[in-house]
Design a protein around this motif. Structure first.
Motif, PDB file in Angstrom:
ATOM      1  N   LEU A  99      30.201  12.357  -9.488  1.00  0.00           N
ATOM      2  CA  LEU A  99      28.745  12.334  -9.505  1.00  0.00           C
ATOM      3  C   LEU A  99      28.196  13.137 -10.681  1.00  0.00           C
ATOM      4  CD1 LEU A  99      28.042  12.938  -5.698  1.00  0.00           C
ATOM      5  CD2 LEU A  99      27.769  10.781  -6.924  1.00  0.00           C
ATOM      6  N   TYR A 100      28.766  14.302 -10.907  1.00  0.00           N
ATOM      7  CA  TYR A 100      28.269  15.214 -11.937  1.00  0.00           C
ATOM      8  C   TYR A 100      28.398  14.603 -13.331  1.00  0.00           C
ATOM      9  CZ  TYR A 100      27.907  19.713 -14.502  1.00  0.00           C
ATOM     10  OH  TYR A 100      27.542  20.739 -15.336  1.00  0.00           O
ATOM     11  N   TRP A 101      29.595  14.175 -13.680  1.00  0.00           N
ATOM     12  CA  TRP A 101      29.816  13.693 -15.043  1.00  0.00           C
ATOM     13  C   TRP A 101      29.233  12.314 -15.270  1.00  0.00           C
ATOM     14  CZ3 TRP A 101      30.483  17.065 -18.550  1.00  0.00           C
ATOM     15  CH2 TRP A 101      31.111  18.271 -18.241  1.00  0.00           C
ATOM     16  N   ALA A 105      26.473  11.658 -18.203  1.00  0.00           N
ATOM     17  CA  ALA A 105      26.723  10.572 -19.151  1.00  0.00           C
ATOM     18  C   ALA A 105      25.553   9.594 -19.187  1.00  0.00           C
ATOM     19  CB  ALA A 105      28.016   9.847 -18.778  1.00  0.00           C
ATOM     20  N   LEU A 106      25.002   9.260 -18.030  1.00  0.00           N
ATOM     21  CA  LEU A 106      23.881   8.316 -17.991  1.00  0.00           C
ATOM     22  C   LEU A 106      22.637   8.899 -18.646  1.00  0.00           C
ATOM     23  CD1 LEU A 106      24.272   6.816 -14.394  1.00  0.00           C
ATOM     24  CD2 LEU A 106      24.798   5.725 -16.583  1.00  0.00           C
ATOM     25  N   VAL A 107      22.365  10.176 -18.401  1.00  0.00           N
ATOM     26  CA  VAL A 107      21.218  10.811 -19.062  1.00  0.00           C
ATOM     27  C   VAL A 107      21.437  10.829 -20.571  1.00  0.00           C
ATOM     28  CG1 VAL A 107      19.937  12.965 -19.343  1.00  0.00           C
ATOM     29  CG2 VAL A 107      20.558  12.179 -17.060  1.00  0.00           C
ATOM     30  N   GLY A 108      22.652  11.146 -20.998  1.00  0.00           N
ATOM     31  CA  GLY A 108      22.949  11.123 -22.422  1.00  0.00           C
ATOM     32  C   GLY A 108      22.755   9.737 -23.017  1.00  0.00           C
ATOM     33  N   ALA A 109      23.236   8.712 -22.316  1.00  0.00           N
ATOM     34  CA  ALA A 109      23.069   7.346 -22.803  1.00  0.00           C
ATOM     35  C   ALA A 109      21.601   6.973 -22.913  1.00  0.00           C
ATOM     36  CB  ALA A 109      23.798   6.377 -21.867  1.00  0.00           C
ATOM     37  N   ALA A 110      20.801   7.395 -21.939  1.00  0.00           N
ATOM     38  CA  ALA A 110      19.367   7.092 -21.985  1.00  0.00           C
ATOM     39  C   ALA A 110      18.697   7.774 -23.171  1.00  0.00           C
ATOM     40  CB  ALA A 110      18.705   7.517 -20.675  1.00  0.00           C
ATOM     41  N   LEU A 111      19.111   8.991 -23.478  1.00  0.00           N
ATOM     42  CA  LEU A 111      18.463   9.737 -24.559  1.00  0.00           C
ATOM     43  C   LEU A 111      18.882   9.257 -25.943  1.00  0.00           C
ATOM     44  CD1 LEU A 111      18.498  13.390 -23.175  1.00  0.00           C
ATOM     45  CD2 LEU A 111      16.581  11.784 -23.271  1.00  0.00           C
ATOM     46  N   THR A 112      19.970   8.510 -26.045  1.00  0.00           N
ATOM     47  CA  THR A 112      20.350   7.984 -27.352  1.00  0.00           C
ATOM     48  C   THR A 112      19.316   7.004 -27.884  1.00  0.00           C
ATOM     49  OG1 THR A 112      21.689   6.253 -26.299  1.00  0.00           O
ATOM     50  CG2 THR A 112      22.824   8.262 -27.011  1.00  0.00           C
ATOM     51  N   ARG A 113      18.429   6.512 -27.037  1.00  0.00           N
ATOM     52  CA  ARG A 113      17.351   5.651 -27.523  1.00  0.00           C
ATOM     53  C   ARG A 113      16.414   6.422 -28.433  1.00  0.00           C
ATOM     54  NH1 ARG A 113      17.307   4.223 -21.992  1.00  0.00           N
ATOM     55  NH2 ARG A 113      15.280   5.191 -21.654  1.00  0.00           N
ATOM     56  N   ARG A 114      16.369   7.740 -28.261  1.00  0.00           N
ATOM     57  CA  ARG A 114      15.571   8.591 -29.144  1.00  0.00           C
ATOM     58  C   ARG A 114      16.414   9.171 -30.270  1.00  0.00           C
ATOM     59  NH1 ARG A 114      10.385   7.698 -29.387  1.00  0.00           N
ATOM     60  NH2 ARG A 114       9.469   7.498 -27.325  1.00  0.00           N
ATOM     61  N   SER A 115      17.616   9.622 -29.910  1.00  0.00           N
ATOM     62  CA  SER A 115      18.458  10.292 -30.907  1.00  0.00           C
ATOM     63  C   SER A 115      19.901  10.273 -30.436  1.00  0.00           C
ATOM     64  CB  SER A 115      17.986  11.741 -31.104  1.00  0.00           C
ATOM     65  OG  SER A 115      18.971  12.511 -31.732  1.00  0.00           O
ATOM     66  N   VAL A 142      26.314  22.483  -4.112  1.00  0.00           N
ATOM     67  CA  VAL A 142      26.802  21.851  -5.322  1.00  0.00           C
ATOM     68  C   VAL A 142      26.790  20.334  -5.167  1.00  0.00           C
ATOM     69  CG1 VAL A 142      28.783  21.631  -6.866  1.00  0.00           C
ATOM     70  CG2 VAL A 142      28.169  23.870  -5.920  1.00  0.00           C
ATOM     71  N   LEU A 143      27.277  19.824  -4.041  1.00  0.00           N
ATOM     72  CA  LEU A 143      27.241  18.385  -3.802  1.00  0.00           C
ATOM     73  C   LEU A 143      25.802  17.883  -3.809  1.00  0.00           C
ATOM     74  CD1 LEU A 143      28.661  15.733  -3.132  1.00  0.00           C
ATOM     75  CD2 LEU A 143      28.528  16.368  -0.705  1.00  0.00           C
ATOM     76  N   PHE A 144      24.904  18.620  -3.180  1.00  0.00           N
ATOM     77  CA  PHE A 144      23.491  18.254  -3.168  1.00  0.00           C
ATOM     78  C   PHE A 144      22.948  18.139  -4.596  1.00  0.00           C
ATOM     79  CE2 PHE A 144      19.487  20.575  -3.947  1.00  0.00           C
ATOM     80  CZ  PHE A 144      18.579  19.595  -3.559  1.00  0.00           C
ATOM     81  N   GLY A 145      23.243  19.123  -5.432  1.00  0.00           N
ATOM     82  CA  GLY A 145      22.768  19.087  -6.805  1.00  0.00           C
ATOM     83  C   GLY A 145      23.329  17.896  -7.568  1.00  0.00           C
ATOM     84  N   CYS A 146      24.594  17.550  -7.332  1.00  0.00           N
ATOM     85  CA  CYS A 146      25.199  16.406  -8.009  1.00  0.00           C
ATOM     86  C   CYS A 146      24.581  15.092  -7.544  1.00  0.00           C
ATOM     87  CB  CYS A 146      26.705  16.398  -7.761  1.00  0.00           C
ATOM     88  SG  CYS A 146      27.582  17.750  -8.590  1.00  0.00           S
ATOM     89  N   VAL A 147      24.250  14.998  -6.272  1.00  0.00           N
ATOM     90  CA  VAL A 147      23.601  13.788  -5.760  1.00  0.00           C
ATOM     91  C   VAL A 147      22.237  13.593  -6.412  1.00  0.00           C
ATOM     92  CG1 VAL A 147      22.539  12.787  -3.688  1.00  0.00           C
ATOM     93  CG2 VAL A 147      24.849  13.726  -3.577  1.00  0.00           C
TER      94      VAL A 147
END
Length: 471
Positions: A99-101, A105-115, A142-147
């Motif tokens: 869940l964490y990684w 990764a998805l947030v990083g992929a979304a932000l590549t639209r900007r940079s 920790v599990l809650f935060g990852c969810v």
């Protein structure tokens, strides 16, 4: 004119963005490699997962199939399923790391639209202590935060515009638009479901969850009016769902965890007012200890099994059997109304300890003998603990710092809340601020793990906030 937040409202120039992956060049590949490496490192460092008292309690309940509400019965039911496929702590460790990684990764992929750089930096921030250092310790916090991390990641990914429409003979424009609309809807429904799962894991997250639900439904731009109108109905619906799932579906035993808060507050009011407000007929020596020796602003355990005041819960729970009855709630109400300043002093002392003071961080103790260490049998974990010991006195391990940064990020992004990145920062940082702040009134222990979601939220929001400035 249709709102740009609806699937069919795609401007003509956006049709040139149809099916290419988010970000161009090597950025998606780099993000994938970094996230996979982080996942592998998590397993190497923490394998098979660091068991805590809470984790052992939940796993025993899961295996017995007997659920109570002191810990989340949903976590016990989930672990029961996982344990059948992967017995022991390792299965939950793998789920948490996945869940964490995936979320980073998805947030990083979304932000590549900007940079491209921002996208890669976003996933690299997943290695930041103390976020990474808590990842393999089996706490529901920790599990809650990852969810919730995966929930907001799915929501921001759903804001991706279409690009690079294929040749007309391959796919029609209408087909592309229809598929995009279905995909966005699926991502947003999954995000809402994960926010709800987070509440089922951590019921006091109910106060922050409506902010994330509003964001998951409308992630392209955030309307404060819409969020305000949704807040109370969503909160009531979540509370009703908690009752239904805990006691209807899972048949959880009522163990009255809120009464631990009442006992903690009654002990604090007693200490600060000089008036013994805990119900019961106490001896002169017990009254003296209640006024002077028992109170610890760090946690309520001093009245439970701590010495010299374990006699408190011994009497309330076993001898007089008033714990879990209206006697406790009535005593709490009367004490707060009689000594409001003492109650505020107690809550201020707890909040100061939780937000500013050095608090408990990593679990490294043997479950059966807390005087001994029980570390995973590898050098990587020992090296991480050594780094943790150096960093622990710093501001990185102060909950109040992360809370403050969440507030500042949310405030700074308010002007850009009509953009996907700005809406992301306001909702994620705002939810984390509300969640952590709720412990100032509802907390019964001051461990840093209770603020872990705010740490992750800051790491997610920093690159997104930079993206709003690059608009």
């Amino acid at each position: 004119m249709r709102s740009a937040d609806t699937p069919l409202a795609v401007p003509r120039q956006a049709l040139a963005e149809a099916t290419a992956p988010a970000g161009r060049g090597a950025a998606p590949l780099v993000i994938t490699i970094v996230a996979a490496s982080g996942f592998a490192l998590t397993l190497v460092v923490f394998w098979p997962g660091v068991m805590t008292f809470d984790a052992r309690f939940v796993l025993e309940a899961a295996r017995a199939g007997t659920y109570g509400d002191w810990q989340s019965p949903v976590l016990a039911a989930l672990w029961r399923v996982i344990d059948q496929w992967w017995p022991g702590p390792a299965g939950l460790l793998v789920l948490t790391a996945t869940l964490y990684w995936t979320g980073f990764a998805l947030v990083g992929a979304a932000l590549t639209r900007r940079s491209r750089v921002l996208g890669i930096v976003a996933v690299l921030l997943g290695f930041t202590p103390p976020a990474f250092m808590f990842l393999g310790i089996l706490w529901r916090d920790v599990l809650f935060g990852c969810v919730w991390l995966l929930a907001v990641a799915l929501a921001i990914v759903s804001t991706a515009r279409l690009r690079d429409v294929p040749e007309p003979h391959a796919l029609s424009r209408a087909t592309v638009l229809r598929a995009a609309g279905i995909g966005r809807l699926a991502l947003r429904l999954a995000a809402v479901a994960l926010v709800i799962l987070g509440v089922l894991l951590r019921p006091n997250a109910l106060l922050a969850a409506p902010l994330l639900i509003a964001y998951a439904v409308w992630p392209s731009r955030l309307s404060l009016r819409r969020m305000a109108l949704l807040y109370v109905p969503a909160g009531l619906a979540l509370f009703g769902l908690l009752q239904l799932v805990y006691y209807g579906v899972l048949g959880a035993t009522r163990e009255h965890p809120l009464h631990s808060l009442a006992v903690f507050d009654l002990g604090g009011i007693t200490h600060f007012s000089g008036d013994v407000r805990l119900p019961g007929a106490w001896t002169a020596d017990e009254r003296r200890r209640l006024l002077t020796d028992c109170y610890d602003p760090y946690l309520w355990d001093a009245y439970w099994y701590g010495r010299p005041c374990a006699f408190v819960m011994e009497r309330l729970e076993r001898r007089e059997r008033v714990f879990g009855t209206p006697v406790i709630t009535t005593a709490w109400r009367d004490a707060v109304l009689t000594h409001p300043l003492a109650w505020l002093s107690h809550r201020a002392a707890f909040s100061r300890t939780f937000l500013i003071g050095p608090t408990f961080t990593l679990w490294v103790a043997d479950l059966d003998d807390k005087s001994r260490l029980a570390l995973p049998d590898n050098r990587a974990f020992a090296a991480m603990v050594a780094v943790h010991d150096v960093l622990k006195p710093t501001l990185l391990f102060r909950a109040g710092v992360w809370l403050l940064v969440c507030v500042l990020l949310a405030a700074a992004a308010l002007r850009r809340r009509d953009t996907p990145a700005g809406a992301f920062v306001v909702a994620v940082a705002g939810s984390a601020a509300v969640y952590v702040a709720s412990f100032t009134l509802l907390g019964v222990a001051a461990d840093l793990r209770y603020a872990w979601w705010s740490i992750v939220a800051v790491l997610l929001c920093l690159p997104a906030w930079v993206a709003t400035a690059r608009r």
